[in-house]
Design a protein around this motif. Structure first.
Motif, short mmCIF file in Angstrom:
data_model
loop_
_atom_site.label_atom_id
_atom_site.label_comp_id
_atom_site.label_asym_id
_atom_site.label_seq_id
_atom_site.Cartn_x
_atom_site.Cartn_y
_atom_site.Cartn_z
N THR A 1 5.93 3.60 -3.06
CA THR A 1 5.22 4.45 -4.01
C THR A 1 4.70 3.59 -5.15
OG1 THR A 1 7.19 4.94 -5.31
CG2 THR A 1 6.75 6.37 -3.41
N ALA A 2 3.92 4.21 -6.01
CA ALA A 2 3.38 3.48 -7.16
C ALA A 2 4.50 3.00 -8.07
CB ALA A 2 2.40 4.36 -7.92
N ASN A 3 5.62 3.71 -8.10
CA ASN A 3 6.73 3.30 -8.97
C ASN A 3 7.44 2.05 -8.47
OD1 ASN A 3 6.32 5.49 -10.66
ND2 ASN A 3 7.62 6.83 -9.43
N ASP A 4 7.19 1.67 -7.22
CA ASP A 4 7.83 0.46 -6.69
C ASP A 4 7.16 -0.81 -7.19
OD1 ASP A 4 9.71 1.91 -5.24
OD2 ASP A 4 8.37 2.13 -3.53
N GLU A 5 6.05 -0.70 -7.86
CA GLU A 5 5.36 -1.88 -8.37
C GLU A 5 6.20 -2.53 -9.46
OE1 GLU A 5 0.86 -2.19 -8.83
OE2 GLU A 5 1.53 -1.88 -10.90
N ILE B 1 0.85 -1.19 0.00
CA ILE B 1 0.00 0.00 0.00
C ILE B 1 0.88 1.23 0.00
CG2 ILE B 1 -1.74 1.29 1.30
CD1 ILE B 1 -2.71 -1.35 2.42
N VAL B 2 0.52 2.19 -0.84
CA VAL B 2 1.30 3.43 -0.98
C VAL B 2 1.49 4.08 0.40
CG1 VAL B 2 1.30 5.77 -1.90
CG2 VAL B 2 0.65 3.86 -3.35
N ILE C 1 1.19 -2.65 -6.08
CA ILE C 1 0.98 -1.50 -5.19
C ILE C 1 -0.48 -1.06 -5.26
CG2 ILE C 1 1.64 0.87 -4.64
CD1 ILE C 1 3.77 -1.22 -4.06
N VAL C 2 -1.08 -0.96 -4.09
CA VAL C 2 -2.47 -0.51 -3.98
C VAL C 2 -2.48 0.95 -3.54
CG1 VAL C 2 -4.66 -0.83 -2.80
CG2 VAL C 2 -3.28 -2.82 -3.45
N VAL C 3 -3.21 1.81 -4.28
CA VAL C 3 -3.39 3.21 -3.89
C VAL C 3 -4.74 3.33 -3.19
CG1 VAL C 3 -3.54 5.60 -4.67
CG2 VAL C 3 -2.01 4.01 -5.84
N LEU C 4 -4.69 3.69 -1.91
CA LEU C 4 -5.93 3.77 -1.13
C LEU C 4 -6.79 4.94 -1.59
CD1 LEU C 4 -4.62 3.08 2.48
CD2 LEU C 4 -5.71 1.48 0.92
N GLY D 1 -10.54 8.80 -5.96
CA GLY D 1 -9.26 8.13 -6.13
C GLY D 1 -9.31 6.67 -5.78
N GLY D 2 -8.09 6.10 -5.65
CA GLY D 2 -7.95 4.69 -5.33
C GLY D 2 -7.62 3.87 -6.57
N ASN D 3 -6.71 2.96 -6.41
CA ASN D 3 -6.34 2.05 -7.49
C ASN D 3 -6.13 0.66 -6.88
OD1 ASN D 3 -5.60 0.96 -9.93
ND2 ASN D 3 -3.46 1.66 -9.78
#
Length: 697
Positions: free
Chosen positions: A109-113, A33-34, A136-139, A174-176
């Motif tokens: 971060t999202a770039n760590d995926e 998670i971010v 990576i999950v963006v809450l 938001g959220g991914n």
């Protein structure tokens, strides 16, 4: 140099290992998670007991450069050398303590995926590879809850009235991946039908059926969730309700009331939220002499009516009414017919169209003294601050039975008012009513009005006003007869303002005006200050002798102009006979008292004022102390004698003989009829210098 060789070696080893034989790799999926921490597992356990780890390398995606390494070729794993690439230097650490070992990645971060490869080289066994896929999950953002009007609700919704319908809208941005939104009533899922807008906003609108009493403080929660590794993000609201009273009881009802006896009736109601307003009614008239309170939990409201019986009220209907003022038609009532006698019951109030918090100077105010009495009252008295009032039209006071009219009220009319009434059963006084009157600012009396300053000297002028309310906005203006300038630089706090001046020329002296403004209005007459060139003070005047004894004198003079500066006063007392200075006094006021002087002595008194620029011309006075007189106690001590009874008899005999001789002499003079007349004239002229003379030098 060694670091560069190691990097080359690792690249070569990585390339050769990919082409040579290796232990079969395993793939592990990890979700992160971010902003949080994630642990990427890697099995570094040797396949045999006589083997151990020599080197651990971590790669991301297709990069041939490791992002992290643990070099234990020259020792054991526990003392190996850890190193990481620049992008991961502060966020990674390879823990060999945990089972399996993990690469700790913080603040993801999202770039760590991506795909991570863990390569483990053993001293004997073949190289082992582990594949880890990191997702990576963006809450989503915290849900926002609004009501049917679109107003944001933070913690408590309402209060709504019992029976209202409730609409709650929950939105999350938001959220991914995009979240799901569900509504929960306490711990029960009640709605999971959410939708997503083109702007990627997820929403769920909840329609609640008519609210009941059991919905009070029920918690409705909107949960947003897009993964199974973290708790849902939620927002909750409590439902606040206004409830109707449901029960009404009266203690002491239906009992006969005895004339002249103090009677208390208690009415209690429950179920209302907020607490019900309880009123007592006699027929269609609301009774005022009541005391209301609620229990500690606010569920029960109690009202006590205290009165004494009168025949006038026999057969009238007395009732207690409980009502929630927030809910229309929520009143419940209970009552009975009674018979009461009482002394006057008084209630003092403002006129129904007046609001106490908005009474200002110049308004007309009238009081009403509500009276309930049988027999009727014979006298009504109005008082202000315990002083009786009477009609005075010139002062704006008009009294008409139960009404008191104050025309064009002003500040001096603020205070406590009462009315009292008397009937054959006794006298009663109303509740005191403290009248508050708001007024626009006006200058405070007694403040300094003349300020003196030399050129290039900085001086502060203070402006004090009286106002209600005291939140005053100030304005300043300077006038030197040639021009008028508004002053914008000054300091203010409540009813005081301070402006700073530093005159540099003649044009900088003149009149300074200050006035204020509050919510009532603008000050009509500004405060006037005179900024003048500083100089010595003027002489005192109108000096007079206030008191004079054998050893002291007391003088008082009128102060002169202080020269624009703070001044003090000096008095010198000179003995004219001995040419000696007897006293030298300094005072902030032009009033002096000097003692310890010799009696019957002439003095010259010199009085002058002093400030920072110099001293005034002196005023010379001539006076003297009184001549010494024997005190009464000393005189009495000289004439004290001791008398005996024998001495008293002898004195009486002698006095009788003297009286007889006088009568004989008087008779002889009458018979001789000798008359002599004498004429004498006396002329006397006296001139004496006055005891108190004044000269100015």
């Amino acid at each position: 140099m060694i670091h560069q060789l190691l990097s080359v070696y690792l690249i070569i080893c990585h390339s050769s290992a990919l082409s040579s034989g290796k232990e079969a790799s395993t793939t592990v999926k990890v979700n992160g998670i971010v902003g949080q921490e994630v642990a990427l597992p890697c099995n570094i356990s040797p396949p045999t007991l006589d083997d151990e780890v020599a080197l651990v390398l971590w790669y991301k995606d297709e990069s041939s450069t490791p992002i992290y390494s643990l070099d234990a070729r020259r020792g054991v794993v526990g003392h190996g050398k850890h190193s990481s690439s620049d992008n991961y230097a502060t966020r990674t650490y390879f823990s060999t303590v945990s089972k399996p070992a993990t690469l700790q990645l913080t603040a993801v971060t999202a770039n760590d995926e991506g795909s991570y490869t863990c390569r483990v080289d053993f001293r004997k066994a073949r190289t082992r590879y582990s594949e880890i896929t990191l997702t990576i999950v963006v809450l989503p953002r915290k849900p926002r809850i609004t009501d049917g009007k679109g107003d944001l609700i933070h913690k408590v919704a309402g209060p709504y009235n019992e029976g209202d319908r409730l609409v709650l809208l929950c939105e999350s941005e938001g959220g991914n991946p995009l979240p799901s939104l569900t509504w929960w009533k306490e711990s029960e899922l009640i709605d999971e039908s959410y939708e997503v807008t083109p702007q990627k906003i997820t929403f769920n609108q909840l329609h609640v059926p008519p609210l009941h009493r059991n919905d009070l403080m029920v918690v409705f929660t909107c949960r947003a969730s897009n993964n199974n590794i973290s708790l849902p993000i939620s927002s909750s609201v409590k439902i606040d309700l206004n409830l109707r009273p449901v029960q009404l009881e009266i203690d002491g009802a239906y009992e006969p009331l005895i004339s002249g006896r103090l009677t208390e009736l208690e009415c209690r109601t429950s179920g209302s939220r907020p607490p019900a307003v309880i009123t007592w009614w006699k027929e269609n008239r609301k009774l005022k002499r009541t005391k209301n309170w609620t229990t500690h939990n606010g569920n029960i409201s109690i009202s006590t009516l205290t009165f004494q019986p009168s025949l006038e009220d026999s057969g009238k209907y007395l009732s207690c009414r409980a009502e929630n003022p927030e809910i229309k038609e929520s009143a419940i009532e209970n009552g009975w017919k009674l018979e009461i006698h009482h002394v006057p019951v008084l209630s003092l109030r403002l006129g129904s169209k007046l609001r106490h918090s908005h009474i200002q100077e110049g308004y007309d105010v009238y009081f009403e003294c509500d009276i309930l009495a049988n027999p009727w009252v014979t006298n009504i008295v109005w008082k202000f601050e315990r002083k009786e009032l009477s009609t005075n039209t010139s002062a704006g006071i008009i009294i008409s039975n139960q009404s008191l009219v104050l025309q064009k009220v002003h500040r001096s009319m603020r205070g406590r008012y009462t009315c009292s009434a008397t009937n054959p059963l006794g006298n009663s006084v109303s509740n005191p009513f403290h009248l508050k009157i708001q007024y626009a600012p006006l200058c405070r009396t007694g403040q300094k009005s003349v300020y003196g300053a030399a050129r290039h000297e900085t001086i502060k002028i203070f402006c004090d006003v009286e106002a209600d309310p005291g939140d005053v906005k100030f304005y300043w203006r300077f006038n030197n007869t040639k021009e008028v300038l508004d002053i914008t630089t000054f300091e203010s706090k409540e009813t005081r303002s301070k402006a700073t001046f530093s005159p540099t020329g003649a044009a900088d002296y003149g009149m300074v005006l200050c006035w204020g403004k509050n919510s009532i209005g603008t000050q009509k007459k500004p405060c006037l200050f005179h900024l003048v060139p500083a100089g010595p003070p003027s002489s005192v005047s109108n000096c007079s002798l206030q008191n004079q004894t054998e050893h002291s004198i007391e003088l008082e003079c009128s102060e002169g102009y202080d020269g624009g500066l703070s001044q003090h006063f000096v008095m010198e007392v000179h003995d004219t006979k001995l040419h000696k200075l007897r006293a030298n006094l300094t005072s902030l006021e032009s009033r002096f008292y000097v003692t310890g002087l010799p009696p019957g002595t002439d003095f010259v008194v010199i009085i002058y004022a002093v400030n920072a620029k110099g001293r005034s011309h002196a005023v010379i006075l001539r006076t003297r102390t009184l001549t010494f007189l024997l005190k009464q106690s000393q005189e009495e001590s000289l004439w004290q004698m001791t008398f005996s009874p024998v001495l008293i008899v002898l004195v009486a005999v002698v006095a009788g003989l003297v009286l007889l001789a006088c009568l004989i002499v008087l008779g002889l003079k009458t018979r001789s009829k000798l008359h002599r007349s004498k004429a004498s004239s006396f002329s006397a002229s006296s001139s004496a210098s006055p005891d108190f003379q004044s000269y100015s030098v």
